[in-house]
Design an enzyme around this catalytic site. Structure first.
Site, PDB file in Angstrom:
ATOM      1  N   GLU A   1     102.508 -69.054  -2.899  1.00 18.52           N
ATOM      2  CA  GLU A   1     103.352 -69.923  -3.720  1.00 18.52           C
ATOM      3  C   GLU A   1     102.671 -71.212  -4.193  1.00 18.52           C
ATOM      4  O   GLU A   1     103.071 -72.327  -3.807  1.00 18.52           O
ATOM      5  CB  GLU A   1     104.638 -70.272  -2.959  1.00 18.52           C
TER       6      GLU A   1
ATOM      7  N   GLU B   1     108.227 -61.657   0.036  1.00 18.61           N
ATOM      8  CA  GLU B   1     109.284 -62.356   0.777  1.00 18.61           C
ATOM      9  C   GLU B   1     110.600 -62.099   0.091  1.00 18.61           C
ATOM     10  O   GLU B   1     110.683 -62.129  -1.136  1.00 18.61           O
ATOM     11  CB  GLU B   1     109.068 -63.880   0.815  1.00 18.61           C
TER      12      GLU B   1
ATOM     13  N   SER C   1     111.490 -74.046   9.327  1.00 18.54           N
ATOM     14  CA  SER C   1     111.654 -73.868   7.885  1.00 18.54           C
ATOM     15  C   SER C   1     111.347 -75.156   7.122  1.00 18.54           C
ATOM     16  O   SER C   1     112.173 -75.677   6.385  1.00 18.54           O
ATOM     17  CB  SER C   1     113.075 -73.383   7.576  1.00 18.54           C
TER      18      SER C   1
END
Length: 462
Positions: free
Chosen positions: A157, A363, A416
């Site tokens: 990403e 993902e 996260s």
């Protein structure tokens, strides 16, 4: 579904390993940033560093035949001189060997955001020396693990860590600078090309790709103004990564638009030549939601993302480019992420028709606040989400897209980023106070889906 289809889960080194200062690992930019700002961090996370055998055994028992994970650059390379940390190499050899022992294909990402702090101190991705150092790090990994790893990706990403780090400012180095955003993005894509060049020159076996945070673009109507906004949004969200990696060049209209407001003279011909000559073998697409847009109306650029888990705080507007629209007819998570499986089907078809490269869904998942202090977490919402998105993938296959794998985010709960550990994505619950693992209902459901090779997915057209 092809019998060689990869079914698995995905993680990132910083988000799951912990062991942040163990076995001569260097400090990462995330270690430094989170410690300096006294924020919740991944010092321990899921402690995958000490639990990887248990975690991989649970993947095997859950039917997985692949595991997508990232290597930690500061765990493998000690310093700017490029010295290798043998303890880091040894750890990843153990992890890879454990995968192979359990019949799990290792799918390895070189960079999932944890830049060594020793490079951040000298400019990080604004410094071309960092790009060259990444190529050295990549070559070290190819030589150390290339006999066992056949599926590599360079970056996870690029858009996300570039924009969040340099434009939005909610990731390190926490800047709000468009010029730096552009330089960072370019240098990352140059580093991608350099790593691919090392892979080709070394004649390493297997294939190498890139993983992109894919957000297919839809418009509110068919007017010419909306189509222009869609193209601007596609260039911002997707094309500068995918076109550059797959086709070897940045979109020319994107460069023209950027040059109206910014200096792009740093994009030298020799660097662009390297990018053009070193393209990927496949694409990894991370899909969570599409982006619905309308033409820009007024106001300054504004980007706010929900890191709180309280609805109603996400906004995106780029001045003179486009504005994001939240579809009132859609369902959203607590973090304002639209649940829209049709976007995955549409996006896979568009990407395959444009690039004609094999695709892996690297993902796909959904995060929730969850009470794990029960005998079994009954996460029917995750089962529904996964069913609908795997169905979307299969619809895309039926319509000709060459999709070769699906990796859920994530096989177990992990840290996260700015959401801490309260945003749980895992098929397996992790008690972060005791580090005990406990499968959720989705773990057993996914096992049945894998064992049937997708035949048990509830199918429908969107």
């Amino acid at each position: 579904m092809n019998s060689n289809f990869l079914w698995g889960g995905a993680t990132a080194s910083y988000q799951c390993e912990g062991a942040w200062n163990i076995d001569d690992k260097a400090e990462s930019m995330w270690d430094h940033y989170l410690h300096e700002n006294n924020l919740e961090n991944g010092d321990v996370a899921s402690d995958h560093y000490h639990h990887f055998e248990e975690d991989i055994k649970m993947m095997k028992d859950g039917g997985h035949n692949a595991y997508r994970f990232s290597l930690s650059w500061p765990r493998i390379i000690k310093n700017r001189a490029g010295d290798i940390n043998p303890k880091g190499i040894a750890f990843y050899n153990k992890l890879i060997n454990c995968c192979l022992k359990n019949g799990i294909t290792p799918f390895v990402t070189l960079y999932h955001w944890d830049l060594p702090q020793y490079w951040q101190e000298v400019g990080g991705w604004l410094n071309l020396d960092t790009s060259r150092a990444f190529a050295h790090y990549a070559e070290v990994c190819f030589e150390a693990f290339g006999d066992k790893v056949k599926l590599w990706t360079t970056f996870n990403e690029p858009k996300w860590f570039t924009v969040n780090g340099y434009l939005i400012g909610n990731y390190p180095p926490a800047e709000h600078d468009l010029q730096h955003t552009i330089i960072c993005g370019f240098n990352v894509m140059y580093a991608n090309a350099l790593a691919i060049q090392k892979f080709r020159q070394g004649k390493f076996q297997g294939q190498i790709g890139i993983v992109h945070s894919y957000s297919p673009i839809d418009g509110i109507d068919d007017t010419i103004e909306t189509k222009i906004a869609m193209r601007n949004a596609d260039n911002y969200a997707n094309n500068w990564v995918l076109d550059t990696a797959a086709l070897g060049s940045f979109p020319i209209d994107l460069l023209a638009k950027l040059s109206e407001t910014n200096d792009i003279s740093f994009m030298k011909p020799d660097l662009l030549k390297t990018i053009a000559e070193n393209k990927v073998d496949f694409l990894g697409l991370n899909y969570y939601a599409r982006t619905l847009v309308k033409p820009y109306t007024s106001g300054e650029t504004k980007m706010v993302f929900n890191n709180s888990g309280k609805k109603g705080s996400t906004q995106m507007r780029i001045k003179n480019w486009f504005e994001q629209v939240m579809d009132p007819n859609s369902e959203y998570t607590e973090w304002d992420t639209e649940i829209y499986p049709k976007g995955l089907e549409d996006g896979l078809i568009r990407a395959y028709q444009k690039y004609h490269l094999p695709i892996f869904v690297t993902e796909n998942g959904v995060g929730f606040h969850e009470n794990i202090n029960v005998n079994e977490v009954k996460d029917d919402y995750r089962i529904s989400f996964m069913n609908d998105h795997i169905n979307a993938l299969m619809n895309a296959q039926d319509k000709g897209a060459d999709v070769r794998g699906y990796f859920t985010w994530s096989p177990f709960d992990l840290y996260s980023w700015m959401n801490g550990v309260e945003k749980r994505y895992g098929l397996v619950a992790v008690d972060f106070s005791t580090l005990k693992r406990k499968p959720k209902a989705s773990y057993f459901w996914y096992k049945k889906i894998i064992n049937s090779n997708g035949k048990l997915i509830e199918r429908r057209e969107y």
